[in-house]
Design an enzyme around this catalytic site. Structure first.
Site, PDB file in Angstrom:
ATOM      1  N   TYR A  64      -3.044  -8.431   9.872  1.00 44.33           N
ATOM      2  CA  TYR A  64      -3.843  -8.082   8.696  1.00 44.33           C
ATOM      3  C   TYR A  64      -5.228  -7.599   9.122  1.00 44.33           C
ATOM      4  O   TYR A  64      -5.725  -6.576   8.657  1.00 44.33           O
ATOM      5  CB  TYR A  64      -3.954  -9.320   7.802  1.00 44.33           C
ATOM      6  N   HIS A 116     -12.629  -5.432   1.781  1.00 41.67           N
ATOM      7  CA  HIS A 116     -12.545  -4.150   2.464  1.00 41.67           C
ATOM      8  C   HIS A 116     -12.773  -2.945   1.536  1.00 41.67           C
ATOM      9  O   HIS A 116     -12.609  -1.804   1.975  1.00 41.67           O
ATOM     10  CB  HIS A 116     -11.170  -4.026   3.135  1.00 41.67           C
ATOM     11  N   ASP A 163      -3.249  -4.719  -6.498  1.00 43.45           N
ATOM     12  CA  ASP A 163      -2.452  -5.924  -6.232  1.00 43.45           C
ATOM     13  C   ASP A 163      -3.104  -7.173  -6.836  1.00 43.45           C
ATOM     14  O   ASP A 163      -2.450  -8.210  -6.966  1.00 43.45           O
ATOM     15  CB  ASP A 163      -2.187  -6.116  -4.730  1.00 43.45           C
ATOM     16  N   HIS A 214       0.864  -1.197   0.000  1.00 39.74           N
ATOM     17  CA  HIS A 214       0.000   0.000   0.000  1.00 39.74           C
ATOM     18  C   HIS A 214       0.889   1.231   0.000  1.00 39.74           C
ATOM     19  O   HIS A 214       0.752   2.090   0.878  1.00 39.74           O
ATOM     20  CB  HIS A 214      -0.891   0.068   1.247  1.00 39.74           C
ATOM     21  N   ASP A 269      -9.166 -10.883  -0.348  1.00 36.50           N
ATOM     22  CA  ASP A 269      -8.371 -10.407   0.799  1.00 36.50           C
ATOM     23  C   ASP A 269      -8.799 -11.041   2.128  1.00 36.50           C
ATOM     24  O   ASP A 269      -7.964 -11.252   3.015  1.00 36.50           O
ATOM     25  CB  ASP A 269      -8.518  -8.885   0.935  1.00 36.50           C
ATOM     26  N   HIS A 290      -3.971 -13.567  -0.662  1.00 36.99           N
ATOM     27  CA  HIS A 290      -2.619 -13.332  -0.131  1.00 36.99           C
ATOM     28  C   HIS A 290      -2.276 -14.453   0.846  1.00 36.99           C
ATOM     29  O   HIS A 290      -3.091 -14.803   1.710  1.00 36.99           O
ATOM     30  CB  HIS A 290      -2.541 -12.021   0.660  1.00 36.99           C
ATOM     31  N   HIS A 337     -11.860  -8.531  -6.793  1.00 38.12           N
ATOM     32  CA  HIS A 337     -11.501  -7.264  -6.144  1.00 38.12           C
ATOM     33  C   HIS A 337     -10.623  -6.484  -7.117  1.00 38.12           C
ATOM     34  O   HIS A 337      -9.689  -7.044  -7.705  1.00 38.12           O
ATOM     35  CB  HIS A 337     -10.755  -7.601  -4.849  1.00 38.12           C
ATOM     36  N   GLU A 371      -8.606  -3.865  -6.546  1.00 43.76           N
ATOM     37  CA  GLU A 371      -7.392  -3.180  -6.076  1.00 43.76           C
ATOM     38  C   GLU A 371      -6.183  -3.667  -6.879  1.00 43.76           C
ATOM     39  O   GLU A 371      -6.123  -4.820  -7.322  1.00 43.76           O
ATOM     40  CB  GLU A 371      -7.193  -3.406  -4.561  1.00 43.76           C
TER      41      GLU A 371
HETATM   42 FE1  FEO Z   1      -7.506  -5.038  -1.168  1.00 39.06          FE
HETATM   43 FE2  FEO Z   1      -5.119  -7.387  -1.610  1.00 39.06          FE
HETATM   44  O1  FEO Z   1      -6.114  -5.861  -2.041  1.00 39.06           O
END
Ligand code: FEO
Length: 395
Positions: A192, A145, A83, A23, A164, A225, A79, A81
């Site tokens: 996390y 999230h 990543d 991030h 996530d 992850h 998702h 995002e």
């Molecule tokens: Fe919310 Fe692993 O990105």
């Protein structure tokens, strides 16, 4: 590189052994991380999520070794995002017409990030996508999230692709939860949760109860992850319910910064007073200028009470103290007590400022805190120990 999750599910992601900040600079990843992408091979072939942009070419090249890209029938974007979506531009260059299944917010965010009008197919909770004899069932999980977050569930195999949720920044070749050090694994899980999911705890509880209400069998949770939960996957779901319910251990954490050690001495003496009054409570001290911010937040998450100390500088507080107070404001911790302390030379505003900010962030600040001038002498040290004893009584 790919790894076999099940005979019909291949992990095709990227283990990022070198990652130490995530991030931007916001999250420390002492143990690296992974961006998990999965290829499901049934009568139809589905790819779930991709990897972060810097690994896009490597990802697509490896994926092409695993399957002719043109044979991928569906792409699922759980998702948006970066990543997990960072390899989309590279992947879609090869297969621009392949449909991307995502939530309405997912399509909006992907368009906002990549400015491409790909073949988006919007799905909602309960929508199904047939892969032949099995189906993918979609479950929206807004604000777990991000507004677009979504899970999908593979019938027949009883595998939940949770993105996530239930994940951790934990690089490992071992891939499965029963093959890694459990203390390391759960430390990364709680870190996390504490740093990313704390503000969304009410939604975590509601969503988990909703999914449990479906009474679906659960054989595996494939996160985006870290490791895959195959041994008792419900254990991490139960942990999330526990953590989301105003979690606390019998711990008091003392956080401070110091200029000439006076506030540090106060911290140590207050800690001694707490220990004297309550031999059971765990007391931990952290100098905020010297400690990783995300590790500190994990300790706050575990605490039933915190004490925050800063000397006064220019009628204000030290910057590392201000920074952690800003962080915890956004995390919306609940049901935690707090106090403030600090040394000063002449104006002495720091304790009041820290107390106010803690109260504004939802902490129960039950006293005016403790401020002392200059370096604590023996009488002042005794005052600190007595304050610690009173604080122990409060918590
Ligand atoms: Fe919310 Fe692993 O990105």
């Amino acid at each position: 590189m790919s790894m076999t999750v099940k005979s019909n599910i291949q992990w095709v992601g990227k283990i990022d052994w070198e990652l130490r900040r995530f991030h931007g600079d916001e999250y420390s990843t002492h143990k690296g991380s992974s961006y998990n992408s999965y290829l499901i091979k049934e009568e139809k072939i589905a790819l779930i999520d991709t990897v972060w942009g810097p690994y896009a070419k490597e990802f697509v090249a490896n994926l092409a070794k695993e399957i002719d890209l043109g044979k991928i029938d569906y792409i699922i974007a759980n998702h948006a995002e970066s990543d997990h979506s960072g390899a989309f531009p590279e992947l879609m260059r090869h297969i621009p017409q392949t449909p991307i299944y995502c939530t309405k917010n997912g399509a909006k965010i992907l368009k906002g990030l990549y400015h491409q009008d790909w073949n988006f197919r919007i799905v909602k909770t309960g929508d199904k996508l047939s892969l032949g004899s099995k189906e993918l069932v979609f479950i929206e999980a807004p604000m777990l999230h991000w507004p677009d977050s979504m899970f999908c569930y593979l019938t027949g195999d009883a595998v939940l692709f949770s993105n996530d949720a239930f994940g951790q920044h934990f690089a490992s070749e071992s891939m499965f939860n029963d093959r890694v050090d459990q203390a390391e694994l759960f430390q990364e899980c709680i870190k996390y949760y504490a740093n990313i999911l704390t503000p969304f705890s009410p939604m975590v509880i509601r969503k988990i109860k909703e999914v449990l209400g479906f009474n679906l069998p659960l054989d595996m949770i494939c996160t985006s992850h870290g490791i895959i939960w195959r041994d008792k996957p419900a254990q991490i779901v139960e942990k999330y319910l526990e953590w989301a319910d105003n979690y606390q251990e019998n711990q008091v954490t003392i956080l401070y910064d110091t200029m000439w050690n006076s506030t540090r001495v106060m911290a140590e003496q207050i800690a001694a007073g707490i220990g004297e009054a309550d031999g059971e409570v765990t007391v931990k001290l952290y100098n905020l200028a010297k400690t990783d911010k995300n590790d500190v937040i994990t300790e706050i998450f575990k605490s039933k009470a915190i004490l925050v100390g800063s000397p006064t500088i220019n009628n204000g507080i030290l910057v590392h103290v201000a920074a952690i107070l800003e962080e915890i404001k956004g995390l919306k911790f609940k049901n935690k007590k707090a106090g403030a302390f600090g040394s000063y030379g002449w104006s002495g505003e720091s304790v009041k400022i820290v107390s106010q900010r803690l109260a504004e962030s939802g902490f129960e600040v039950g006293d005016e805190g403790l401020r002392l001038t200059w370096s604590p002498d023996e009488a002042s040290r005794q005052t600190c120990r007595e304050y610690g004893m009173r604080f122990a009584g409060r918590v």
